[in-house]
Scaffold this motif. Structure first.
Motif, short mmCIF file in Angstrom:
data_model
loop_
_atom_site.label_atom_id
_atom_site.label_comp_id
_atom_site.label_asym_id
_atom_site.label_seq_id
_atom_site.Cartn_x
_atom_site.Cartn_y
_atom_site.Cartn_z
N ARG A 1 0.85 -1.19 0.00
CA ARG A 1 0.00 0.00 0.00
C ARG A 1 0.88 1.24 0.00
NH1 ARG A 1 -3.15 0.57 5.77
NH2 ARG A 1 -4.06 2.30 4.63
N TYR B 1 -4.35 8.86 -1.52
CA TYR B 1 -3.55 8.07 -2.46
C TYR B 1 -2.98 9.03 -3.48
CZ TYR B 1 -5.64 3.72 -0.71
OH TYR B 1 -6.04 2.67 0.08
N TYR C 1 -3.64 -0.17 -3.07
CA TYR C 1 -3.57 -0.99 -1.85
C TYR C 1 -3.97 -2.39 -2.29
CZ TYR C 1 -4.25 -2.06 3.20
OH TYR C 1 -4.18 -2.58 4.46
N HIS D 1 -6.43 -7.45 0.35
CA HIS D 1 -6.24 -7.73 1.79
C HIS D 1 -7.60 -7.85 2.45
CE1 HIS D 1 -7.00 -3.41 1.72
NE2 HIS D 1 -7.40 -3.52 2.98
N ASP E 1 -9.47 -6.63 6.19
CA ASP E 1 -9.18 -5.70 7.30
C ASP E 1 -9.08 -6.41 8.64
OD1 ASP E 1 -9.13 -3.69 5.47
OD2 ASP E 1 -11.05 -2.81 6.04
N ILE F 1 -16.19 3.28 4.46
CA ILE F 1 -15.35 4.20 3.68
C ILE F 1 -16.26 5.24 3.03
CG2 ILE F 1 -13.55 4.42 1.95
CD1 ILE F 1 -13.50 1.19 2.14
N TYR G 1 -16.05 8.33 0.43
CA TYR G 1 -15.16 8.94 -0.57
C TYR G 1 -15.40 10.43 -0.67
CZ TYR G 1 -14.16 4.14 -1.53
OH TYR G 1 -13.79 2.83 -1.37
N LEU H 1 -12.41 0.79 -5.66
CA LEU H 1 -12.35 -0.22 -4.61
C LEU H 1 -12.90 -1.51 -5.21
CD1 LEU H 1 -12.17 -1.30 -1.66
CD2 LEU H 1 -14.52 -0.43 -1.36
N HIS I 1 -10.43 -7.26 -0.38
CA HIS I 1 -10.67 -6.10 -1.23
C HIS I 1 -9.34 -5.45 -1.55
CE1 HIS I 1 -10.77 -4.81 2.99
NE2 HIS I 1 -10.29 -3.64 2.57
N VAL J 1 -7.53 -1.62 -3.51
CA VAL J 1 -7.71 -0.34 -4.20
C VAL J 1 -6.84 -0.39 -5.46
CG1 VAL J 1 -7.47 2.16 -4.08
CG2 VAL J 1 -8.16 0.88 -2.04
N ARG K 1 -6.46 10.64 -4.60
CA ARG K 1 -7.72 10.00 -4.20
C ARG K 1 -7.89 10.12 -2.70
NH1 ARG K 1 -9.33 4.93 -1.96
NH2 ARG K 1 -10.75 3.67 -3.22
N SER L 1 -10.24 9.80 0.92
CA SER L 1 -11.33 9.08 1.57
C SER L 1 -11.23 9.24 3.08
CB SER L 1 -11.26 7.60 1.21
OG SER L 1 -10.02 7.07 1.61
N THR M 1 -11.87 6.71 6.12
CA THR M 1 -12.14 5.30 6.43
C THR M 1 -12.38 5.17 7.93
OG1 THR M 1 -10.66 4.67 4.65
CG2 THR M 1 -11.19 2.96 6.26
N TRP N 1 -13.42 2.21 11.14
CA TRP N 1 -13.67 0.83 11.57
C TRP N 1 -14.40 0.87 12.90
CZ3 TRP N 1 -8.85 2.11 9.50
CH2 TRP N 1 -8.53 1.47 8.30
C1 OGA Z 1 -8.29 0.24 3.84
C2 OGA Z 1 -8.98 0.09 2.54
C3 OGA Z 1 -10.27 0.99 0.74
C4 OGA Z 1 -10.59 2.28 0.05
O1 OGA Z 1 -7.90 1.38 4.18
O2 OGA Z 1 -8.13 -0.77 4.55
O3 OGA Z 1 -9.13 -1.03 2.13
O4 OGA Z 1 -11.38 2.23 -0.91
N1 OGA Z 1 -9.45 1.16 1.88
O5 OGA Z 1 -10.05 3.31 0.41
#
Ligand code: OGA
Ligand code: MN
Length: 207
Positions: free
Chosen positions: A66, A114, A120, A123, A125, A138, A140, A153, A185, A187, A194, A196, A198, A200
């Motif tokens: 990443r 990004y 990325y 992977h 999470d 997430i 955007y 994504l 998933h 990126v 880019r 975002s 994010t 959790w």
């Molecule tokens: C992450 C991830 C996805 C995204 O940060 O773990 O998978 O679309 N991001 O930004």
């Protein structure tokens, strides 16, 4: 503005049936624009750092996995747009707990940026469900995202079959939510910067 009960119900239903949810224009454009401005300001002020992979002591920066940069939202020092975002996410947390009995306890959240060329790799999470992150969200922040700017994504729908996936364009206002242990998933390389936000939702430590 808080998420409407209808929208919260829609996300909960999606998570119950599919495990993921994709909502375009989940937040008003002016709120998303304010978060994007926040993100740019943090970047210009040097508050971002290269994102790491791994957990705890094993964390390291690995740019062929990443290459994004992140800036954690500090709940002690939130800006007004961040406060509005956190209120909405608190509504989502409560709806997910009420509808799915997930026992989500808190949210950790960071901006991600990004630079052109960054990606990325594939992977999950919450690997094998061993971590505290139960739900990934997430939002955007890219107002002028065009087809061809990359940075989609890619959510894999079947761990055994990589040809089954959906691609989500990182357009301003789109909110993606998924069960953090259930989806690989990635990126795809972004050709424009880019941005975002994010988050959790975590279960209680030690629970
Ligand atoms: C992450 C991830 C996805 C995204 O940060 O773990 O998978 O679309 N991001 O930004
Ligand atoms: Mn991820």
């Amino acid at each position: 503005m808080a998420f409407s009960p209808e929208l919260l119900g829609y996300i909960v239903d999606n998570l119950a049936s599919e495990g993921y949810s994709i909502v375009p224009d989940a937040m008003p454009a002016y709120e998303v624009a304010a978060l994007a401005a926040d993100c740019r300001q943090g970047w210009q002020a040097g508050r971002f750092h290269a994102a790491a992979v791994g957990r705890g002591d094993a964390q390291q920066v690995v740019t062929d996995i990443r290459a994004d940069h992140v800036c954690w939202v500090n709940e002690q020092h939130v800006t007004p747009p961040q406060a509005a975002y956190l209120i909405q996410m608190e509504g989502l947390r409560q709806a997910l707990n009420a509808g799915l009995y997930l026992g989500l306890f808190e949210l950790e959240t960071h901006f991600a940026l990004y630079p052109p060329g960054a990606f990325y790799k594939r992977h999950v999470d919450n690997f094998r469900g061993t971590g505290q992150r139960l739900v990934t969200t997430i939002l955007y922040l890219n107002a002028d995202w065009q087809f061809g700017d990359g940075g989609e994504l890619r959510i894999y729908l079947d761990e055994q079959n990589d040809s089954r996936y959906i691609d989500v364009e990182p357009r301003a206002g789109t909110l993606v939510t998924f069960l953090a242990a259930d989806f690989f998933h990635e990126v795809l390389p972004a050709y424009q910067p880019r941005m975002s936000l994010t988050g959790w939702f975590r279960k209680r430590t030690g629970a």
